[in-house]
Design a protein around this motif. Structure first.
Motif, PDB file in Angstrom:
ATOM      1  N   VAL A 296      43.895  36.093  36.597  1.00 50.50           N
ATOM      2  CA  VAL A 296      44.987  35.322  35.994  1.00 50.50           C
ATOM      3  C   VAL A 296      44.773  33.826  36.203  1.00 50.50           C
ATOM      4  N   SER A 297      43.891  33.458  37.137  1.00 50.45           N
ATOM      5  CA  SER A 297      43.622  32.031  37.355  1.00 50.45           C
ATOM      6  C   SER A 297      42.676  31.446  36.320  1.00 50.45           C
ATOM      7  N   LYS A 298      42.045  32.269  35.527  1.00 47.82           N
ATOM      8  CA  LYS A 298      41.074  31.774  34.559  1.00 47.82           C
ATOM      9  C   LYS A 298      41.729  31.202  33.310  1.00 47.82           C
ATOM     10  N   ASP A 299      43.020  31.399  33.148  1.00 55.83           N
ATOM     11  CA  ASP A 299      43.718  30.904  31.963  1.00 55.83           C
ATOM     12  C   ASP A 299      44.971  30.158  32.405  1.00 55.83           C
ATOM     13  N   GLN A 300      45.201  29.010  31.817  1.00 57.98           N
ATOM     14  CA  GLN A 300      46.366  28.214  32.183  1.00 57.98           C
ATOM     15  C   GLN A 300      47.672  28.901  31.822  1.00 57.98           C
ATOM     16  N   SER A 301      47.651  29.703  30.761  1.00 60.55           N
ATOM     17  CA  SER A 301      48.890  30.372  30.338  1.00 60.55           C
ATOM     18  C   SER A 301      49.328  31.456  31.314  1.00 60.55           C
ATOM     19  N   THR A 302      48.405  32.058  32.054  1.00 59.97           N
ATOM     20  CA  THR A 302      48.754  33.105  33.023  1.00 59.97           C
ATOM     21  C   THR A 302      48.764  32.592  34.449  1.00 59.97           C
ATOM     22  N   LEU A 303      48.584  31.311  34.644  1.00 60.93           N
ATOM     23  CA  LEU A 303      48.549  30.768  35.996  1.00 60.93           C
ATOM     24  C   LEU A 303      49.907  30.890  36.687  1.00 60.93           C
ATOM     25  N   LYS A 313      46.334  28.343  45.790  1.00 60.95           N
ATOM     26  CA  LYS A 313      46.124  28.347  44.342  1.00 60.95           C
ATOM     27  C   LYS A 313      44.878  27.544  43.965  1.00 60.95           C
ATOM     28  N   ASN A 314      44.649  26.453  44.660  1.00 64.34           N
ATOM     29  CA  ASN A 314      43.444  25.664  44.387  1.00 64.34           C
ATOM     30  C   ASN A 314      42.181  26.447  44.720  1.00 64.34           C
ATOM     31  N   LYS A 315      42.230  27.231  45.791  1.00 64.64           N
ATOM     32  CA  LYS A 315      41.079  28.068  46.132  1.00 64.64           C
ATOM     33  C   LYS A 315      40.821  29.115  45.051  1.00 64.64           C
ATOM     34  N   TYR A 316      41.893  29.695  44.537  1.00 62.03           N
ATOM     35  CA  TYR A 316      41.742  30.679  43.466  1.00 62.03           C
ATOM     36  C   TYR A 316      41.145  30.038  42.214  1.00 62.03           C
ATOM     37  N   LEU A 317      41.621  28.855  41.881  1.00 58.95           N
ATOM     38  CA  LEU A 317      41.094  28.177  40.700  1.00 58.95           C
ATOM     39  C   LEU A 317      39.612  27.857  40.859  1.00 58.95           C
ATOM     40  N   GLN A 318      39.209  27.480  42.059  1.00 58.37           N
ATOM     41  CA  GLN A 318      37.807  27.139  42.293  1.00 58.37           C
ATOM     42  C   GLN A 318      36.913  28.373  42.217  1.00 58.37           C
ATOM     43  N   GLN A 319      37.345  29.482  42.840  1.00 64.21           N
ATOM     44  CA  GLN A 319      36.500  30.667  42.829  1.00 64.21           C
ATOM     45  C   GLN A 319      36.507  31.371  41.483  1.00 64.21           C
TER      46      GLN A 319
END
Length: 612
Positions: A296-303, A313-319
């Motif tokens: 769900v972190s790969k798309d801004q709409s499902t973030l 959340k920043n760690k999830y976005l990075q990985q």
């Protein structure tokens, strides 16, 4: 030493504005109070610890407030509000249906309803855990709930709405309470920590909110526990140590090792998790949730579906940038299958380790699948593409002589696209193919003409191929005549006895498989030959025709492979002339026998016999 009051009671909401996460209900109740449109019965239902009883008490206090605020809240200063806050109000009655669930308890409640309120507009009855009432108690309560006095209001609260009778539900306004969101609980916990002068880390509060699973009362209980454990400092490390929660870092590190295809590191991380006392099922469920968060972190709409603190959340976005969607979906599927089979396995640790090993090899599998052509390794270790293989490459491909008369190593290929011939065919090439007068070469651009090859008459590689100039045939026609197996089609001749013997063998095979409907077709009727290699079988009805057509592919495969002839065809046809005869009657039987033996008629007449 003062008596300690838990946070769930000390900071219990006293107004609608302080209720956490239930704005859709509090706004409805405030509007009903301002518009004087209160129902006689309310039903508050939802999970534990979300504010059902709290909202019931706030509603009971607000509707009897004599100085109602413009925003629909109680003043908290009038005698009615003071009496309610002190717990000595005669107009609000609470009943615990879990311990008072008999018919006598409901009858006592009905007797109290007859007494009007004292110095107030309404008399409110709050019945908590109402689903615990017995069947008889529900039936005794029906009439009073449907037609109470104008001053009586009932507020029912329950966690299991499905256990309440439909007749009770139809008499109430139903309000469904939601689970409280993680962000709302974390914000509420932060406000309490600020009032109590407790230092905290946002990540720690988010872990408490996630562990509470939507119940604010559970979150406040865990908050008090962490405060006592850490000495007034709610940190991320103190929360995961006290609540026995797997650290986020474990999942991030294991995912990094899986993406790097480091199997040893992943297995060592899992061994460390087991050494800390965590269960394998708990770990694999958390790993699945981690993959879901990465997805769900790969798309801004499902973030917005990611209910974690900003740091996590920043760690999830990075990985999530390093993990592909294919990897995440496949890893989630493997983890889900492991979770399903975990409890049934005798070696549960092996189940999780196998799942980790499968996930670890997913990147290599995806790289192999996305390679356009198979690659081979050169002597220096580099990769190079394999050359395009010919359309058909026989095991012993004969060498041919090309137009210049030189023996070529190129195998015979059967490509229907004509090769591009040079514009001027040299005369000596024709002489090399066949002695005699030189013939003019065909024009280069002849789209309708089939491609021709120039072959000598001697045998080459075991094939006796005549000259094309003598036969005028194409390459495919010559090769099929010389070697019919080049296209994989056998054309061996056979006798009718061979065919019937093979037919009987297949009938025995059908019988051994228990297909009774087909056995009758194969045994009762023998096929007849219509033309070479084409046979026909007659059946009696459409049902037999359907059964035969379903089995026809298997039957043709058996006959063709056994007799080595791929031109065999067996068709089925319903014999419309065949009629089902009725059983003979006794008179018909006698007439048939008397026609063959006239003495039977004399016997019948002499003894005056008759038919039964």
């Amino acid at each position: 030493m003062d008596n300690f009051i838990v946070s769930a009671r000390k900071y219990r909401p006293a107004t609608f504005e302080t209720v956490v996460g239930q704005q859709h209900i509090t706004n409805t109740l405030k509007n009903a109070i301002k518009n004087n449109q209160l129902a006689q019965a309310f039903l508050f239902c939802g999970p534990r610890g979300v504010g059902k009883t709290t909202c019931a008490r706030i509603l009971a206090k607000t509707i009897n407030c004599t100085s109602l605020q413009p925003n629909g809240e109680a003043c908290g200063e009038c005698p009615s509000c003071k009496a309610f806050e002190n717990g000595n109000s005669f107009n609000v009655h609470e009943l615990d249906a879990a311990s008072n669930n008999s018919v006598d308890d409901i009858r006592s409640l009905i007797e109290q309803v007859r007494i009007p309120p004292q110095a107030a507009r309404y008399k409110v009855y709050i019945i908590d855990e109402v689903h615990m009432l017995s069947q008889a108690a529900f039936n005794a309560f029906l009439k009073t709930l449907e037609e109470p006095p104008h001053y009586a209001i009932f507020i029912l609260a329950t966690t299991e709405k499905h256990k309440i009778l439909p007749t009770i539900l139809s008499r109430c306004q139903i309000f469904d309470f939601n689970r409280i969101r993680v962000d709302d609980m974390a914000t509420h916990l932060a406000s309490i920590a600020g009032k109590e002068n407790i230092s905290y880390e946002p990540d720690g509060l988010h872990i408490i909110a996630q562990k509470a699973d939507g119940g604010l009362r559970d979150a406040l209980s865990m908050f008090d526990q962490i405060v006592s454990f850490s000495g007034g400092k709610v940190t991320y490390r103190s929360v995961i140590d006290n609540l026995n929660i797997l650290d986020y870092d474990y999942y991030f590190n294991i995912t990094d090792s899986l993406l790097a295809e480091n199997t040893a590191k992943g297995l060592l991380f899992f061994d460390e998790i087991l050494a800390r006392g965590f269960d394998g099922a708990h770990f694999i469920a958390g790993l699945t949730e981690h993959f879901r968060n990465l997805l769900v972190s790969k798309d801004q709409s499902t973030l917005k579906l990611l209910e974690v603190s900003e740091g996590i959340k920043n760690k999830y976005l990075q990985q999530s940038q390093a993990a592909s969607v294919s990897f995440l979906l496949s890893a989630m599927n493997i983890a889900n299958q492991c979770d399903i089979s975990y409890k049934l396995s005798k070696n549960q640790r092996l189940q999780v380790e196998l799942a980790l090993l499968k996930m670890c090899h997913l990147p290599s599998a995806f790289n192999m699948a996305t390679t356009p052509l198979a690659a081979t390794s050169d002597n220096d270790g580099s990769l190079k593409k394999k050359p395009d293989s010919p359309a058909i490459a026989p095991a012993s491909a004969p060498k041919i002589i090309n137009e210049t008369g030189v023996l070529s190593d190129t195998p015979l290929t059967y490509n229907r696209t004509p090769p591009q011939q040079p514009a001027a065919a040299p005369a000596q090439a024709a002489r090399a193919v066949e002695p005699g007068p030189v013939k003019e070469a065909a024009p280069a651009a002849a789209p309708a003409e089939k491609p021709k090859i120039f072959l000598p008459t001697p045998r080459l590689g075991g094939l006796s191929i005549p000259s094309l100039t003598d036969t005028g045939k194409t390459e495919e026609e010559i090769l099929e005549e010389e070697d019919p197996y080049l296209k994989g089609n056998d054309r061996e001749d056979f006798t009718m006895d061979d065919f019937l013997r093979c037919w009987s063998d297949f009938a025995a095979r059908v019988k051994s498989e228990g297909k009774k409907n087909l056995v009758t077709i194969f045994i009762s009727n023998a096929p007849r030959m219509i033309k070479p290699y084409v046979f026909e079988i007659l059946v009696g009805n459409k049902v037999q025709e359907t059964h035969f057509r379903e089995e026809r592919p298997n039957m043709l495969n058996f006959l063709r492979s056994t007799l080595r002839n791929y031109d065999i065809e067996v068709n089925v046809r319903v014999d419309e002339q065949e009629v089902v005869r009725k059983p003979y009657t006794a008179i018909e039987k006698f007439q048939h026998m008397a026609a063959r033996n006239p003495q039977l008629m004399d016997l019948k007449n002499r003894f005056n016999l008759d038919f039964d």
